[in-house]
Design a protein around this motif. Structure first.
Motif, mmCIF file in Angstrom:
data_model
loop_
_atom_site.group_PDB
_atom_site.id
_atom_site.type_symbol
_atom_site.label_atom_id
_atom_site.label_comp_id
_atom_site.label_asym_id
_atom_site.label_seq_id
_atom_site.Cartn_x
_atom_site.Cartn_y
_atom_site.Cartn_z
ATOM 1 N N ALA A 41 1.149 -62.571 55.747
ATOM 2 C CA ALA A 41 0.262 -62.191 56.850
ATOM 3 C C ALA A 41 0.103 -60.674 56.933
ATOM 4 O O ALA A 41 -0.997 -60.165 57.198
ATOM 5 C CB ALA A 41 0.809 -62.732 58.172
ATOM 6 N N GLU A 44 -1.451 -59.131 53.290
ATOM 7 C CA GLU A 44 -2.802 -59.599 53.002
ATOM 8 C C GLU A 44 -3.812 -59.124 54.051
ATOM 9 O O GLU A 44 -5.007 -59.378 53.925
ATOM 10 C CB GLU A 44 -2.831 -61.132 52.928
ATOM 11 C CG GLU A 44 -2.057 -61.717 51.761
ATOM 12 C CD GLU A 44 -2.636 -61.345 50.407
ATOM 13 O OE1 GLU A 44 -3.851 -61.087 50.332
ATOM 14 O OE2 GLU A 44 -1.863 -61.294 49.433
ATOM 15 N N SER A 45 -3.323 -58.435 55.065
ATOM 16 C CA SER A 45 -4.213 -57.926 56.109
ATOM 17 C C SER A 45 -4.809 -56.581 55.699
ATOM 18 O O SER A 45 -4.335 -55.934 54.761
ATOM 19 C CB SER A 45 -3.461 -57.777 57.431
ATOM 20 O OG SER A 45 -2.488 -56.743 57.347
ATOM 21 N N LYS A 46 -5.830 -56.169 56.415
ATOM 22 C CA LYS A 46 -6.457 -54.865 56.204
ATOM 23 C C LYS A 46 -6.009 -53.917 57.311
ATOM 24 O O LYS A 46 -5.573 -54.369 58.373
ATOM 25 C CB LYS A 46 -7.980 -55.012 56.210
ATOM 26 C CG LYS A 46 -8.503 -55.913 55.094
ATOM 27 C CD LYS A 46 -10.012 -56.073 55.192
ATOM 28 C CE LYS A 46 -10.523 -56.993 54.093
ATOM 29 N NZ LYS A 46 -11.993 -57.197 54.177
ATOM 30 N N GLU A 48 -7.515 -52.324 59.510
ATOM 31 C CA GLU A 48 -8.162 -52.580 60.805
ATOM 32 C C GLU A 48 -7.655 -53.856 61.481
ATOM 33 O O GLU A 48 -7.974 -54.110 62.653
ATOM 34 C CB GLU A 48 -9.690 -52.653 60.627
ATOM 35 C CG GLU A 48 -10.174 -53.690 59.628
ATOM 36 C CD GLU A 48 -10.364 -53.110 58.235
ATOM 37 O OE1 GLU A 48 -11.236 -53.636 57.511
ATOM 38 O OE2 GLU A 48 -9.653 -52.136 57.876
ATOM 39 N N ASP A 49 -6.867 -54.662 60.745
ATOM 40 C CA ASP A 49 -6.319 -55.901 61.320
ATOM 41 C C ASP A 49 -4.926 -55.710 61.919
ATOM 42 O O ASP A 49 -4.341 -56.674 62.425
ATOM 43 C CB ASP A 49 -6.221 -56.994 60.241
ATOM 44 C CG ASP A 49 -7.571 -57.342 59.637
ATOM 45 O OD1 ASP A 49 -8.579 -57.248 60.361
ATOM 46 O OD2 ASP A 49 -7.606 -57.694 58.441
ATOM 47 N N LEU A 50 -4.393 -54.506 61.843
ATOM 48 C CA LEU A 50 -3.002 -54.273 62.254
ATOM 49 C C LEU A 50 -2.737 -54.729 63.685
ATOM 50 O O LEU A 50 -1.720 -55.368 63.961
ATOM 51 C CB LEU A 50 -2.631 -52.796 62.097
ATOM 52 C CG LEU A 50 -1.194 -52.433 62.495
ATOM 53 C CD1 LEU A 50 -0.197 -53.190 61.618
ATOM 54 C CD2 LEU A 50 -0.957 -50.929 62.371
ATOM 55 N N THR A 52 -4.111 -57.046 65.385
ATOM 56 C CA THR A 52 -4.074 -58.515 65.442
ATOM 57 C C THR A 52 -2.749 -59.046 64.910
ATOM 58 O O THR A 52 -2.139 -59.956 65.501
ATOM 59 C CB THR A 52 -5.237 -59.104 64.629
ATOM 60 O OG1 THR A 52 -6.470 -58.598 65.138
ATOM 61 C CG2 THR A 52 -5.227 -60.616 64.705
ATOM 62 N N VAL A 53 -2.284 -58.473 63.791
ATOM 63 C CA VAL A 53 -1.009 -58.905 63.206
ATOM 64 C C VAL A 53 0.145 -58.600 64.160
ATOM 65 O O VAL A 53 1.052 -59.426 64.340
ATOM 66 C CB VAL A 53 -0.777 -58.231 61.839
ATOM 67 C CG1 VAL A 53 0.589 -58.615 61.268
ATOM 68 C CG2 VAL A 53 -1.877 -58.615 60.854
ATOM 69 N N LYS A 54 0.112 -57.431 64.769
ATOM 70 C CA LYS A 54 1.172 -57.057 65.719
ATOM 71 C C LYS A 54 1.200 -57.997 66.916
ATOM 72 O O LYS A 54 2.274 -58.345 67.416
ATOM 73 C CB LYS A 54 0.972 -55.607 66.189
ATOM 74 C CG LYS A 54 1.279 -54.568 65.124
ATOM 75 C CD LYS A 54 0.977 -53.156 65.615
ATOM 76 C CE LYS A 54 1.896 -52.751 66.753
ATOM 77 N NZ LYS A 54 1.656 -51.346 67.166
ATOM 78 N N GLU A 56 0.290 -61.113 66.908
ATOM 79 C CA GLU A 56 0.739 -62.437 66.487
ATOM 80 C C GLU A 56 2.223 -62.473 66.168
ATOM 81 O O GLU A 56 2.889 -63.496 66.351
ATOM 82 C CB GLU A 56 -0.055 -62.891 65.267
ATOM 83 C CG GLU A 56 0.206 -64.330 64.874
ATOM 84 C CD GLU A 56 -0.731 -64.824 63.783
ATOM 85 O OE1 GLU A 56 -0.521 -65.961 63.305
ATOM 86 O OE2 GLU A 56 -1.653 -64.085 63.402
ATOM 87 N N ASP A 67 1.901 -46.682 64.784
ATOM 88 C CA ASP A 67 1.134 -47.487 63.839
ATOM 89 C C ASP A 67 1.055 -46.858 62.453
ATOM 90 O O ASP A 67 0.923 -47.563 61.443
ATOM 91 C CB ASP A 67 -0.286 -47.706 64.371
ATOM 92 C CG ASP A 67 -0.326 -48.716 65.512
ATOM 93 O OD1 ASP A 67 0.723 -49.338 65.786
ATOM 94 O OD2 ASP A 67 -1.400 -48.877 66.118
#
Length: 324
Positions: A41, A44-46, A48-50, A52-54, A56, A67
């Motif tokens: 997860a 494989e993220s970009k 700009e997705d950080l 969202t990952v944080k 989740e 960050d």
């Protein structure tokens, strides 16, 4: 002679039947564990997705860490290479998941109140003291430490440590982490070498009953096959050395570094030191606990874990034979 032979056959059949009854009961225990691939997860993220990952996976992002740290890790070539190597070996984790579920069937057989945790696979900081962390509802597995002992990423580790960075060490490491929560630490007022030996002997005995039969003693304790052979061939000498030097009830902390703690070899301060594996006191403690359970078969696992080290030792009838 014939009568003696028949008795042996009867004993073997009884032992196999008893084992099969346990395995049949284990098979009936329902265990279904969910796997969360956090390293996938994250890597494989970009960038700009950080956020969202944080959101989740908040448990993997300590408060106060900027960050920039995570973005640097996400894009750094060495981290990307490490992730690629982990993916090459563990992209499909279903096989290991099945093995871990089988392990927890055995755990639940002996410890019925235990609830199976959710498995989290991660890529950590190569902390070999935290390869696996079992914490009630979570089981964290640092996959970067199971790529194979000869992997190029482990070139800076001494061999006695990197030899256990094998895939086959994953399940023994799970049992080690589980044991930390069920094997009581030695009593505060008991700082003897024997107490430490029996503590680790109990942990290793759990591997005897929880791991599948195809795991060797070497894999259970993290020795090479040659180190297990050396230990067996020199068991009498090791024991006599402990007895003659009155080590068992000695409380010197120095003995822990000699015979208990992770080390390239054990320290008898004799010529054989370099031939010996480290942690030989743990291995002897394991043989004492095995001997106790063989001679006291009515003792339950829970009773064994709570039992005082001296009581186990005295009732074990442990006495290694001298090799001729």
């Amino acid at each position: 002679m014939r009568k003696y032979f028949l008795l042996i056959i009867a004993f073997v059949v009884f032992s196999c039947d008893k084992k099969s009854k346990v395995e049949k009961a284990v098979e009936e225990i329902p265990v279904e564990m969910k796997v969360v691939r956090f390293e996938q997860a994250f890597f494989e993220s970009k960038p700009e997705d950080l956020a969202t990952v944080k959101a989740e996976y908040p448990e993997f992002f300590p408060e106060g860490t900027p960050d920039e740290v995570w973005l640097e890790k996400l894009q750094h070539p060495q981290w990307r290479e490490l992730y690629a190597e982990v993916e090459r070996k563990y992209k499909n984790f279903s096989g290991k998941q099945t093995e871990i579920e089988e392990l927890f069937k055995h755990i639940k057989y002996y410890f019925p109140t235990i609830k199976e945790p959710k498995i989290y696979t991660v890529i950590g900081e190569m902390d070999y003291n935290s390869k696996v962390i079992y914490a009630n509802d979570k089981l964290l597995i640092a996959l970067e430490l199971y790529l194979g002992g000869k992997h190029k990423f482990y070139s800076d580790f001494p061999e006695y440590i990197s030899q256990n960075f094998e895939e086959r060490q994953m399940l023994p490491d799970v049992v080690t982490s589980f044991a930390n929560g069920v094997v009581p630490a030695p009593l505060v007022n008991d700082k003897t070498l024997l107490a430490q030996m029996i503590y680790y002997g109990k942990e290793l005995y759990l591997k005897d009953i929880l791991l599948s039969e195809d795991y060797t003693d070497a894999e259970k304790i993290g020795y090479t096959p040659q180190q297990i052979t050396w230990s067996k061939e020199n068991e009498y000498f090791i024991w006599m050395n402990f007895i003659e030097n009155q080590y068992l009830f000695n409380t010197s902390p120095k003995l822990l570094s000699q015979f208990i703690n992770l080390a390239p070899f054990s320290k008898f301060y004799l010529e054989i030191d370099n031939e010996s594996p480290g942690r030989i006191g743990q291995w002897i403690g394991w043989q004492i606990v095995r001997s106790y359970m063989e001679n006291n078969p009515k003792t339950t696992v829970q009773q064994l874990l709570k039992m005082d080290a001296k009581v186990i030792f005295e009732a074990s009838k442990y006495k290694p034979s001298k090799n001729e």
